[in-house]
Design a protein around this motif. Structure first.
Motif, PDB file in Angstrom:
ATOM      1  N   CYS A   1       7.947   6.450   2.207  1.00  0.00           N
ATOM      2  CA  CYS A   1       9.088   5.825   2.883  1.00  0.00           C
ATOM      3  C   CYS A   1      10.377   6.592   2.671  1.00  0.00           C
ATOM      4  O   CYS A   1      11.401   6.289   3.299  1.00  0.00           O
TER       5      CYS A   1
ATOM      6  N   ALA B   1       9.822  -1.838   0.404  1.00  0.00           N
ATOM      7  CA  ALA B   1      10.651  -0.826   1.062  1.00  0.00           C
ATOM      8  C   ALA B   1      11.505  -1.448   2.157  1.00  0.00           C
ATOM      9  O   ALA B   1      12.690  -1.101   2.317  1.00  0.00           O
ATOM     10  N   LEU B   2      10.925  -2.390   2.911  1.00  0.00           N
ATOM     11  CA  LEU B   2      11.695  -3.088   3.939  1.00  0.00           C
ATOM     12  C   LEU B   2      12.823  -3.901   3.317  1.00  0.00           C
ATOM     13  O   LEU B   2      13.956  -3.931   3.846  1.00  0.00           O
TER      14      LEU B   2
ATOM     15  N   CYS C   1      15.679  -1.595   2.328  1.00  0.00           N
ATOM     16  CA  CYS C   1      16.486  -1.205   3.486  1.00  0.00           C
ATOM     17  C   CYS C   1      17.446  -2.324   3.875  1.00  0.00           C
ATOM     18  O   CYS C   1      18.637  -2.088   4.139  1.00  0.00           O
TER      19      CYS C   1
ATOM     20  N   ALA D   1      12.960   4.933   7.889  1.00  0.00           N
ATOM     21  CA  ALA D   1      12.321   4.318   6.717  1.00  0.00           C
ATOM     22  C   ALA D   1      11.691   2.987   7.084  1.00  0.00           C
ATOM     23  O   ALA D   1      10.575   2.666   6.633  1.00  0.00           O
TER      24      ALA D   1
ATOM     25  N   ALA E   1       5.124  -1.675   0.766  1.00  0.00           N
ATOM     26  CA  ALA E   1       5.721  -1.536   2.098  1.00  0.00           C
ATOM     27  C   ALA E   1       6.756  -2.632   2.343  1.00  0.00           C
ATOM     28  O   ALA E   1       7.845  -2.377   2.866  1.00  0.00           O
TER      29      ALA E   1
ATOM     30  N   SER F   1       3.052   5.369  -1.681  1.00  0.00           N
ATOM     31  CA  SER F   1       3.505   4.682  -0.464  1.00  0.00           C
ATOM     32  C   SER F   1       5.019   4.561  -0.447  1.00  0.00           C
ATOM     33  O   SER F   1       5.668   4.726   0.598  1.00  0.00           O
ATOM     34  N   VAL F   2       5.603   4.294  -1.606  1.00  0.00           N
ATOM     35  CA  VAL F   2       7.066   4.250  -1.693  1.00  0.00           C
ATOM     36  C   VAL F   2       7.638   5.629  -1.407  1.00  0.00           C
ATOM     37  O   VAL F   2       8.649   5.777  -0.704  1.00  0.00           O
TER      38      VAL F   2
ATOM     39  N   THR G   1       8.494   3.680   8.943  1.00  0.00           N
ATOM     40  CA  THR G   1       7.438   4.142   8.044  1.00  0.00           C
ATOM     41  C   THR G   1       6.833   2.985   7.268  1.00  0.00           C
ATOM     42  O   THR G   1       5.601   2.880   7.124  1.00  0.00           O
ATOM     43  N   ALA G   2       7.693   2.095   6.772  1.00  0.00           N
ATOM     44  CA  ALA G   2       7.192   0.937   6.026  1.00  0.00           C
ATOM     45  C   ALA G   2       6.356   0.030   6.918  1.00  0.00           C
ATOM     46  O   ALA G   2       5.321  -0.497   6.490  1.00  0.00           O
TER      47      ALA G   2
END
Length: 527
Positions: free
Chosen positions: A131, A206-207, A210, A185, A203, A127-128, A188-189
């Motif tokens: 992203c 990942a946010l 960013c 990105a 997820a 999943s990472v 996607t997350a």
């Protein structure tokens, strides 16, 4: 499916599977169009961070890779039509063919997104990876379609963040390309967060990454420090219709320029095609411009759209005029608008001139970029890098001028053909990105609006001249020195995205070629 009716006739009913396929296609078109709302004129910049989510969710549920590629193509067509809808008056039905061809670039991205999002369901690590892979694939699409022959870098997703200060600071680090990577990105997350409960932790992580990236860039990369100012006048004549348009426009620009006398300007800028005749062949126009320069006590940067007297063909040229006439500084536009200024493969596509406003004759191209020295006050002069209209969309051109020593970038533009559309505001917004990327102020001067000026950090200076204005304005433009990381290192996010995709491809090949563990021994049948 055929069904009998009461009167003996046969009714044809579309199979449910076919109806679902058509519905899915319409949904893909609509989903691809959603990001257009993030660009001017709506300018809903925040919408960009979720605009791709419906499209990504649709791709994830595709029953096969082939269907995902089709949904990518259809979504790409929706994106092109929505972002470039203002081209309809010029291209008419040809825009449908153009959208269908350009949208082919999104078919591989659709397949890639389907593959990455489906794999993301199986582990947090994947999943990472999604992203990173999905945004990298999108960026490759933007890179390819940024080629001049395919329409240039108009509608890059990162450009929707032109009025967001932290995003502009990110552009100083990696150009509009890095902004695009972060925006995709986030989308996607969010798509994983919505669709795959088992990987919500990664997820969210990942946010957070960013957000921390943007915050770190904001804290680490300082805004350009002003080292002086230049007073630059912008002349926007407004719409001039009817017979004798070029001559009447020139007279209007002349009158507006005279109002700048006594305002201590260092340079006066006119828009694209502001002069409709070659100054070498029209000594009367050259003399009037020289008189204007003496009247306002500043040089004029005009733009000549005419057939050259010394070379064959029509050129669009930035020409510097001083109190004694043209100074000899001239820049001929290098990158031309497909169909607007030349017709690609005219022998095949020349019919486009009969259904729209495509160019009847191809303009000629300049050979190299130019930095002009403007005699500003009693100082050493002001180094000005001109760009003509479409060229302000290309990050590499403004970066080259900054490297060559330009202190101010000047974009001379005309979007009169698209006056009542989103195009003028979209075009003006690009100057903010170019300013932030280069750490140099950008003056965007047009014939009919929107004219605007941006400081070296990308922030707008003063009020823009809208499409309803016929006016002259003076701006105190802060100058800055130093080199942004983007000017120094160039398009490194593109190389980084390419490396991510190469790594993903290599990993997929290795997994396919790895020997599979032996299965359980077969049982022997007993009689």
């Amino acid at each position: 499916m055929r069904l009998p009716t009461g009167d003996g006739a046969v009714a044809v009913r579309t199979p449910p599977s076919r109806r679902r396929r058509w519905g899915r296609g319409v949904a893909a078109l609509a989903a691809g169009a959603l990001p257009a709302l993030a660009f001017p004129a709506p300018s809903l910049w925040w919408w960009a961070y979720g605009a791709l989510v419906p499209w990504l969710l649709l791709l994830r549920t595709a029953p096969s890779g082939r269907r995902a590629a089709l949904d990518g193509w259809l979504g790409g067509a929706g994106f092109v039509l929505a972002v470039h809808h203002w081209l309809v008056p010029s291209l008419h039905v040809f825009i449908l063919a153009l959208a269908a061809l350009l949208a082919l670039l999104w078919a591989p991205w659709g397949l890639l997104a389907w593959w990455a999002l489906r794999r993301a369901e199986h582990s947090p690590g994947r999943s990472v990876a999604a992203c990173a892979v999905v945004p990298s694939g999108w960026l490759m699409v933007e890179m390819v379609r940024s080629w001049e022959g395919l329409g240039g870098p108009w509608g890059l997703l990162g450009a929707s963040q032109w009025e967001v200060a932290p995003a502009l600071r990110v552009a100083a680090l990696g150009g509009v390309w890095l902004v695009t990577l972060l925006v995709v990105a986030v989308n996607t997350a969010v798509a994983l967060l919505v669709a795959v409960p088992s990987v919500r932790g990664p997820a969210v992580a990942a946010l957070v990454v960013c957000a921390v990236t943007v915050g770190s860039v904001w804290a680490w990369l300082e805004a350009p420090a002003p080292v002086g100012r230049a007073r630059i006048g912008v002349v926007q004549p407004g719409v001039v219709d009817g017979p004798g348009g070029p001559e009447r426009r020139f007279a209007r620009e002349e009158a507006l320029t005279r109002t700048l006398a006594g305002r201590d300007v260092d340079l006066v800028v006119w828009g694209e095609s502001s002069v409709g005749a070659d100054l070498s062949a029209r000594a009367d126009l050259a003399a009037r411009l020289a008189a204007l320069s003496r009247h306002v006590d500043a040089e004029l940067l005009v733009n000549v759209d005419a057939r050259r007297s010394d070379l064959p063909g029509i050129y669009k040229s930035s020409v510097l005029v001083g109190p004694d006439g043209p100074t000899g500084d001239r820049y001929d536009k290098m990158r031309l608008v497909p169909f607007g200024e030349y017709v690609p493969l005219r022998s095949v596509l020349g019919w486009a001139t009969s259904v729209g406003r495509a160019a009847d004759e191809d303009r000629r191209r300049g050979a190299e970029q130019v930095v002009m020295t403007v005699a500003a006050g009693s100082g050493p002069g002001l180094a000005v890098g001109p760009l003509v209209c479409f060229e302000s969309a290309f990050p590499d051109m403004s970066r080259h001028l900054a490297r060559a020593g330009a202190e101010v970038l000047v974009a001379q533009s005309a979007t009169s053909t698209f006056q009542e559309s989103w195009a003028p505001e979209q075009h003006a917004s690009l100057a903010a990105l170019r300013a932030a990327e280069t750490g140099r102020p950008v003056v965007h001067a047009t014939l009919t609006g929107v004219s605007a000026v941006y400081g070296p950090d990308g922030a707008r200076i003063g009020a823009p001249l809208g499409t309803d204005r016929s006016a002259a304005a003076v701006h105190d433009v802060p100058l800055a020195t130093g080199t942004t990381p983007y000017v120094r290192f160039g398009d490194w996010p593109l190389w980084a995205a390419g490396a991510v995709l190469a790594g993903a491809a290599l990993g997929a090949v290795r997994r396919r070629s790895a020997p599979r563990p032996p299965g359980p021994p077969a049982r022997t049948a007993r009689g």
